[in-house]
Enzyme design. Structure first.
Site, PDB file in Angstrom:
ATOM      1  N   GLY A  47       0.784  -1.239   0.000  1.00 47.69           N
ATOM      2  CA  GLY A  47       0.000   0.000   0.000  1.00 47.69           C
ATOM      3  C   GLY A  47       0.812   1.282   0.000  1.00 47.69           C
ATOM      4  O   GLY A  47       0.259   2.368   0.178  1.00 47.69           O
ATOM      5  N   TYR A  52     -11.974   5.477 -11.027  1.00 50.01           N
ATOM      6  CA  TYR A  52     -11.962   6.314  -9.821  1.00 50.01           C
ATOM      7  C   TYR A  52     -11.274   7.654 -10.006  1.00 50.01           C
ATOM      8  O   TYR A  52     -10.631   8.159  -9.102  1.00 50.01           O
ATOM      9  CB  TYR A  52     -11.416   5.561  -8.592  1.00 50.01           C
ATOM     10  N   ARG A 110      -8.211   3.578 -15.136  1.00 45.05           N
ATOM     11  CA  ARG A 110      -8.182   4.129 -13.777  1.00 45.05           C
ATOM     12  C   ARG A 110      -8.867   5.490 -13.643  1.00 45.05           C
ATOM     13  O   ARG A 110      -9.397   5.797 -12.600  1.00 45.05           O
ATOM     14  CB  ARG A 110      -6.745   4.154 -13.223  1.00 45.05           C
ATOM     15  N   CYS A 170     -15.922   4.221 -26.807  1.00 50.26           N
ATOM     16  CA  CYS A 170     -17.262   4.800 -26.871  1.00 50.26           C
ATOM     17  C   CYS A 170     -17.867   4.873 -25.481  1.00 50.26           C
ATOM     18  O   CYS A 170     -18.672   4.024 -25.081  1.00 50.26           O
ATOM     19  CB  CYS A 170     -18.134   3.976 -27.797  1.00 50.26           C
TER      20      CYS A 170
HETATM   21  C1  LIG Z   1      -3.260  -5.146  -3.488  1.00 49.20           C
HETATM   22  C2  LIG Z   1      -2.608  -5.765  -2.344  1.00 49.20           C
HETATM   23  C3  LIG Z   1      -1.275  -5.477  -2.067  1.00 49.20           C
HETATM   24  C4  LIG Z   1      -0.470  -4.478  -2.837  1.00 49.20           C
HETATM   25  O1  LIG Z   1      -0.973  -3.199  -2.716  1.00 49.20           O
HETATM   26  P1  LIG Z   1      -0.189  -1.962  -3.391  1.00 49.20           P
HETATM   27  O2  LIG Z   1      -1.025  -0.799  -3.053  1.00 49.20           O
HETATM   28  O3  LIG Z   1      -0.161  -2.240  -4.848  1.00 49.20           O
HETATM   29  O4  LIG Z   1       1.148  -1.941  -2.778  1.00 49.20           O
HETATM   30  C5  LIG Z   1      -0.685  -6.156  -1.024  1.00 49.20           C
HETATM   31  N1  LIG Z   1      -1.383  -7.053  -0.283  1.00 49.20           N
HETATM   32  C6  LIG Z   1      -2.666  -7.339  -0.526  1.00 49.20           C
HETATM   33  C7  LIG Z   1      -3.363  -8.335   0.300  1.00 49.20           C
HETATM   34  C8  LIG Z   1      -3.323  -6.699  -1.550  1.00 49.20           C
HETATM   35  O5  LIG Z   1      -4.616  -6.982  -1.765  1.00 49.20           O
END
Ligand SMILES: *Cc1c(COP(=O)(O)O)cnc(C)c1O
Length: 430
Positions: free
Chosen positions: A247, A333, A329, A360
């Site tokens: 994340g 969002y 994307r 379209c």
């Molecule tokens: C999507 C996801 C990640 C990676 O998230 P990023 O934002 O791309 O770093 C890691 N672990 C799990 C369980 C995920 O669903």
């Protein structure tokens, strides 16, 4: 547009790792995904070399849903990363890329029996249990196959991480995992831990994506460890492995202020070391799983400009030869991107354009209101930072063929995914 490491300018033209955009178009056509391989390797290296501890083993997984194909997985495997997979297709791709499957973690909230069976067959390392239904299936399949399967349980910390802040809430209604505030979780853990074919190792938590606030990660790690302590005390077992998810936020536009990754990872390790000691945990391994932050900035999409059109209301559009089929994307969002005319990179950016795709659908936009030089048909438009969740989210909407993917490195380029042909588009039709 921000120029990333590896992007240079030669005669008013952009080059990526020494290969000019016009050469890329000549060789492969547009639209085209281009990855700077050095950047991919450097990101892997930053994670591996900074997320290290003397107190416990560490593992960095590539969350392959960001961009899954054989070559990127071979590269991640070579760099020493494990892999995070969420479907039969992602397992298969990793397996065929020669991944050491013992370094794979299987995520998702609705794994099918078929997927779980295949995972156990190929010796996939760790299955992350999301819910009771899965737990029973995994247990059955492990018994059937007479194997012991390593499992983690997915938990929710109640840390709701928005991009620049987090809120802590016990009222968790995410579709993933179990809330640490749900007291029934103790019975479930005791049950899992008592199964002879399952080896319960610990917990997995992933708080969200594109997060910029370091404290969100630290706070979540703390909650996971505090919870682990409670579980150890109440159930008299040892938590050995924590997977803290991914994340980590990246730069798309100047609104995004990512932290310096290497520095953050070292700090993160310190926080985990300190807190695990505070809570008296004896962790064997701590895992993280970046996706976006490994591949996003390494990838760009090259388009050729077609029409340039001013609407009656005054908006000036640049139309490109791709769009929401290769990058959904914005449509999904309202994600923001930068853009540049890559064949006029030094020209005065004196016109405000909206870059729209050819699909379209009126939501088929790539970049709203961005300053660019005067555009003409045939110009090469680049959208950087498309290396994550673009190829993997692409579709054949309007029966557009999926784009080829090219890796560039130190002046040379090579195809790693072929573009789809018209025949490919009707291959499955009966
Ligand atoms: C999507 C996801 C990640 C990676 O998230 P990023 O934002 O791309 O770093 C890691 N672990 C799990 C369980 C995920 O669903």
């Amino acid at each position: 547009m921000k120029l990333f490491n590896g992007m240079t300018v030669e005669n008013n033209e952009l080059a990526i790792s020494g290969v000019t955009v016009s050469e890329l178009r000549r060789k492969y056509g547009t639209p085209l995904y281009v990855y700077d391989e050095n950047m991919l390797e450097n990101q892997c290296d930053t994670f591996i070399s900074n997320f290290k501890s003397e107190k416990f083993k560490t593992e960095v997984l590539y969350a392959s849903k960001a961009f899954s194909c054989l070559e990127v997985l071979r590269m991640a495997n070579r760099a020493g990363l494990g892999v995070d997979v969420v479907s039969l297709g992602e397992i298969h791709t990793a397996y065929k890329a020669g991944y050491d499957m013992s370094k794979a973690y299987f995520h998702g909230n609705n794994k099918t029996r078929e997927e779980l069976k295949y995972a156990i067959e190929v010796g996939l390392g760790t299955i992350v249990i999301d819910n009771d239904y899965e737990y029973e299936m995994i247990n059955d399949l492990a018994k059937e196959s007479k194997k012991t399967v390593d499992v983690l349980l997915r938990i929710n910390t109640g840390i709701d991480a928005h991009t620049h802040e987090y809120i802590k809430t016990a009222k968790d209604d995410s579709k993933f995992g179990y809330s640490v505030y749900d007291e029934t979780i103790f019975d479930l853990i005791a049950d899992i831990n008592g199964q002879s074919n399952l080896n319960f190792l610990g917990f997995h938590s992933h708080i969200g994506s594109q997060i910029f606030e370091k404290s969100s990660f630290y706070e979540a790690a703390k909650v996971v460890m505090e919870f682990s302590r409670r579980v150890e005390e109440e159930l008299r077992l040892t938590i050995k492995v924590l997977n803290l998810g991914g994340g980590f936020g990246v730069y798309y536009t100047d609104e995004d202020k990512p932290f310096e990754l290497g520095e953050f990872l070292q700090e993160y390790i310190k926080v985990i070391e300190t807190e695990s000691e505070n809570f008296g945990l004896e962790l064997e391994k701590v895992v993280i799983e970046p996706g976006r932050s490994l591949t996003c900035n390494a990838g760009s999409t090259l388009y050729t400009v077609g029409g340039v059109k001013k609407t009656f209301a005054g908006r000036e559009y640049i139309f490109v030869d791709g769009g929401m089929a290769d990058n959904p994307r914005y449509a999904l969002y309202k994600a923001k991107y930068e853009a540049a005319l890559a064949n006029k990179i030094n020209a005065d950016e004196n016109t405000v354009y909206t870059v729209a795709g050819k699909c379209c659908e009126s939501g088929d936009m790539l970049v709203m209101d961005t300053k660019l030089p005067k555009a003409e048909q045939g110009d090469l438009l680049i959208v950087p930072s498309t290396g994550a969740y673009n190829y993997s989210m692409s579709s054949n909407y309007n029966r557009l063929p999926k784009l080829p993917v090219v890796f560039v490195k130190d002046g040379t380029s090579r195809l790693v995914i072929k573009g789809e042909t018209l025949e490919d588009l009707i291959r499955q039709d009966i």
